[in-house]
Design an enzyme around this catalytic site. Structure first.
Site, PDB file in Angstrom:
ATOM      1  N   PHE A 191       1.233   7.774  -1.186  1.00  0.00           N
ATOM      2  CA  PHE A 191       2.013   7.067  -0.172  1.00  0.00           C
ATOM      3  C   PHE A 191       3.503   7.323  -0.384  1.00  0.00           C
ATOM      4  O   PHE A 191       4.256   7.509   0.574  1.00  0.00           O
ATOM      5  CB  PHE A 191       1.712   5.569  -0.233  1.00  0.00           C
ATOM      6  N   GLU A 192       3.922   7.332  -1.638  1.00  0.00           N
ATOM      7  CA  GLU A 192       5.314   7.633  -1.953  1.00  0.00           C
ATOM      8  C   GLU A 192       5.664   9.056  -1.537  1.00  0.00           C
ATOM      9  O   GLU A 192       6.706   9.296  -0.915  1.00  0.00           O
ATOM     10  CB  GLU A 192       5.550   7.446  -3.448  1.00  0.00           C
TER      11      GLU A 192
ATOM     12  N   ASP B 181       1.568  -2.085   3.204  1.00  0.00           N
ATOM     13  CA  ASP B 181       1.781  -1.744   4.604  1.00  0.00           C
ATOM     14  C   ASP B 181       3.121  -2.326   5.049  1.00  0.00           C
ATOM     15  O   ASP B 181       3.354  -3.531   4.948  1.00  0.00           O
ATOM     16  CB  ASP B 181       0.648  -2.329   5.453  1.00  0.00           C
TER      17      ASP B 181
ATOM     18  N   ASP C 183      -9.974  -8.937  -0.073  1.00  0.00           N
ATOM     19  CA  ASP C 183      -8.631  -9.336   0.316  1.00  0.00           C
ATOM     20  C   ASP C 183      -7.936  -9.978  -0.884  1.00  0.00           C
ATOM     21  O   ASP C 183      -8.451 -10.929  -1.480  1.00  0.00           O
ATOM     22  CB  ASP C 183      -8.727 -10.337   1.478  1.00  0.00           C
TER      23      ASP C 183
END
Length: 226
Positions: free
Chosen positions: A207-208, A133, A110
């Site tokens: 993701f783009e 996200d 994390d």
């Protein structure tokens, strides 16, 4: 028995996909070279990399396209990545090894925890946060990683005049990022067109590409630490 619980709202939910055989092989064989464990004190990056050089951290590097591209194209700089999903870590390790790039290190943890534990004040030249996200539902906006407290932490680890670059393909999240960071006393917006960056210096990501296929506009931002 330890009965304490971590009640911090997390900005991610683990949706780990199945590792391919190649990704598992990369993790097995390459983690000792590139991987880092949870620090118990701020790390000595000069000792880890064996030199003093400009350092960039990418938070949530996904499949690693940006980090691998930067590490390969800038062998005179050092790069650190944090990603919770092993599939992305496996991809990145393979790309680094294929290119013979030894100037990167990786955490599978994390980012909030690693930042607090492992990075001294003024220890980074650049921080990258691309396509986190978006948590698009209003009731989930509190889970978005870009919040005032997180901005405080980025300001702490960035050197004066260091850059924080961000991108999202969700207009509402771009507005949220701008609202938080334009108001933060430690940061100056250095976007060239209406507070956004018209030609971001980064590789494209899956993701783009997925967002563009859905008709989403991509928003890049850059903030300089005062």
């Amino acid at each position: 028995m330890n009965t304490t619980h971590d009640r911090r709202i997390r900005s991610f939910v683990r949706r780990e996909g199945r590792l391919t055989a190649g990704q598992q092989r990369n993790l097995d064989n390459l983690w000792p070279r590139y991987g880092l464990a949870m620090p118990t004190a701020p790390l000595d990056w000069d000792a880890i990399f064996g030199r003093t050089a400009p350092r960039t951290l990418e938070i949530g590097f996904g499949a690693g396209e940006v980090l691998a591209d930067l590490a390969i194209r800038h062998p005179d700089e050092d790069f650190i990545g944090i990603e919770v999903y092993l599939t992305g870590v496996g991809r990145l390790l393979g790309a680094l090894d294929d290119a013979g790039a030894g100037n990167a290190r990786v955490f599978n943890l994390d980012a909030v925890d690693v930042l607090k534990a492992g990075f001294a004040d003024d220890s980074l030249d650049n921080v990258l946060l691309y396509f986190p996200d978006p948590w698009p539902k209003k009731r989930h906006h509190k889970r978005r990683i870009v919040q005032p407290a997180f901005a405080d932490e980025i300001a702490r680890v960035l050197k004066p005049n260091g850059l924080w670059r961000l991108a999202t393909d969700w207009a509402n999240y771009a507005e949220h990022m701008r609202e938080v960071l334009d108001a933060h006393e430690a940061f100056e917006n250095v976007g060239d067109v209406g507070g956004f960056v018209s030609e971001p210096p980064r590789a494209g990501t899956r993701f783009e590409a997925r967002g563009r296929r859905k008709g989403h506009e991509v928003f890049d931002m850059a903030y300089r630490r005062r």
